[in-house]
Motif scaffolding. Structure first.
Motif, PDB file in Angstrom:
ATOM      1  N   ASN A 242       0.830  -1.212   0.000  1.00  0.00           N
ATOM      2  CA  ASN A 242       0.000   0.000   0.000  1.00  0.00           C
ATOM      3  C   ASN A 242       0.863   1.261   0.000  1.00  0.00           C
ATOM      4  OD1 ASN A 242      -2.671   0.953  -0.244  1.00  0.00           O
ATOM      5  ND2 ASN A 242      -2.774   1.441   1.934  1.00  0.00           N
ATOM      6  N   ALA A 283      -6.511  -2.560   5.193  1.00  0.00           N
ATOM      7  CA  ALA A 283      -7.735  -2.785   5.985  1.00  0.00           C
ATOM      8  C   ALA A 283      -7.457  -3.052   7.457  1.00  0.00           C
ATOM      9  CB  ALA A 283      -8.529  -3.941   5.384  1.00  0.00           C
ATOM     10  N   ASN A 284      -6.460  -3.890   7.745  1.00  0.00           N
ATOM     11  CA  ASN A 284      -6.205  -4.273   9.138  1.00  0.00           C
ATOM     12  C   ASN A 284      -5.613  -3.148   9.979  1.00  0.00           C
ATOM     13  OD1 ASN A 284      -7.125  -6.759   8.450  1.00  0.00           O
ATOM     14  ND2 ASN A 284      -5.174  -7.834   8.670  1.00  0.00           N
ATOM     15  N   VAL A 285      -5.099  -2.121   9.322  1.00  0.00           N
ATOM     16  CA  VAL A 285      -4.509  -1.005  10.076  1.00  0.00           C
ATOM     17  C   VAL A 285      -5.304   0.281   9.862  1.00  0.00           C
ATOM     18  CG1 VAL A 285      -2.195  -1.975  10.133  1.00  0.00           C
ATOM     19  CG2 VAL A 285      -2.865  -0.570   8.180  1.00  0.00           C
ATOM     20  N   GLY A 286      -6.494   0.145   9.314  1.00  0.00           N
ATOM     21  CA  GLY A 286      -7.385   1.290   9.188  1.00  0.00           C
ATOM     22  C   GLY A 286      -7.020   2.276   8.110  1.00  0.00           C
ATOM     23  N   GLU A 287      -6.244   1.851   7.132  1.00  0.00           N
ATOM     24  CA  GLU A 287      -5.876   2.742   6.029  1.00  0.00           C
ATOM     25  C   GLU A 287      -6.637   2.360   4.766  1.00  0.00           C
ATOM     26  OE1 GLU A 287      -1.757   3.165   5.248  1.00  0.00           O
ATOM     27  OE2 GLU A 287      -1.233   3.699   7.310  1.00  0.00           O
ATOM     28  N   ALA A 288      -7.031   3.352   4.017  1.00  0.00           N
ATOM     29  CA  ALA A 288      -7.714   3.084   2.755  1.00  0.00           C
ATOM     30  C   ALA A 288      -6.711   2.541   1.741  1.00  0.00           C
ATOM     31  CB  ALA A 288      -8.348   4.362   2.215  1.00  0.00           C
TER      32      ALA A 288
END
Length: 325
Positions: A242, A283-288
């Motif tokens: 990402n 997703a698992n770290v709250g980032e788009a």
């Protein structure tokens, strides 16, 4: 051991792979330091050098020597291994090629794929060429698996994740390249600025130089260092992470009065593999997610248009931004 040098001057972090070939009691700590150096390099420039990598210096010199002898053959000889019109292998035509006449890139190259696929094309000369190139292919394949394992660790992925994700070696390939001498101080382009559409790229180069990477202050030269192999990560790692890890922009400039010889080995995914940001980085770290998912073969075809239909402006070349969100 690993040492990091300033990237603003074109020097690259140097990673010593010796601990990965050692069973000594203190090797684990040294492996951890080397892995951290790779992680920092991938987050910084995406480029680093490796030493004690298991490919003998004399062998690397022999590969480049035979490559130079191959390209010195008459054009009519090299044309005997031109790919047939419309032919394709996996993922590109194997054999001797040149960029289209209207391309800004001024070089010639020989593409070699997994020897087990049996569609590589060789000439009888120079003597020993095929055996050495196929040995080089095997050595760099093994080295690619090691670097992939290190990347798996420094990305914080479950053990063996990348090995399972990228378990097909039929899309890897090796490119022997000769760059023509520059004709003037203005006509120096060897390969236009680009990012690699790969997982990992290895580069062996002669002492002529010409590789440049894009830094914060513009392009800087990566000087040849005998016995080292240059490594850069490609677009696939950038997407999987990402954009935490960088696929670097780089180019090759030609020198006046001399050819440049290099070898690039590309560790790729199978064309049917799906690529998208991993949950560990999104997703698992709250980032788009910064990229929409795509099939790797589709991206390879998109990038192939840069070769078959080169844009007049290199900045218009197709790239990973096509999938950016």
């Amino acid at each position: 051991m690993a040492s990091t040098q300033s990237s603003s001057s074109g020097a690259l972090p140097v990673v010593d792979l010796a601990p990965f070939f050692s069973t000594a009691e203190d090797a684990a700590a040294a492996r951890a330091r080397a892995t951290e150096a790779v992680r920092e390099a991938c987050m910084d420039t995406g480029f680093f050098r490796i030493v004690n990598h298991g490919v003998p210096r004399e062998f690397m010199a022999r590969v480049l020597e035979l490559s130079a002898a191959y390209f010195a053959l008459p054009d009519e000889e090299k044309s005997k291994v031109l790919p047939a019109e419309g032919s394709s292998s996996t993922p590109l035509p194997a054999g001797y090629l040149r960029p289209p006449a209207d391309s800004p890139d001024k070089n010639e190259y020989l593409l070699v794929f997994n020897p087990e696929l049996v569609f590589n094309m060789y000439l009888a000369e120079p003597a020993g060429f095929r055996d050495v190139i196929e040995e080089c292919y095997a050595k760099l394949t093994n080295l690619g698996l090691l670097i992939q394992e290190i990347l798996n660790e420094c990305m914080g992925l479950p053990p063996g994740f990348l090995a399972d994700y990228n378990n097909d070696r039929n899309f890897d390939f090796l490119s022997l390249i000769r760059y023509f001498p520059a004709t003037s101080a203005e006509d120096t382009n060897g390969v236009s600025p680009h990012k690699d559409n790969t997982l990992i790229t290895f580069v062996l180069q002669d002492d002529v130089g010409g590789l440049e990477i894009l830094g914060s202050d513009g392009f800087v030269s990566v000087e040849p260092v005998e016995g080292t192999i240059i490594v850069n990560i490609g677009d696939i790692v950038q997407v999987l992470s990402n954009k935490k890890f960088k696929s670097p922009t780089h180019r090759v400039v030609r020198k006046l009065g001399t050819h440049r010889h290099s070898l690039a080995f590309f560790v790729n995914l199978h064309g049917d593999k799906w690529v998208e940001p991993l949950p560990q980085f999104a997703a698992n770290v709250g980032e788009a997610p910064r990229y929409r998912g795509f099939k790797y073969g589709d991206y390879m075809q998109l990038r192939l248009t840069n070769t078959t239909h080169p844009p007049s402006n290199p900045e218009d070349a197709a790239g990973i931004t096509h999938y950016a969100i």
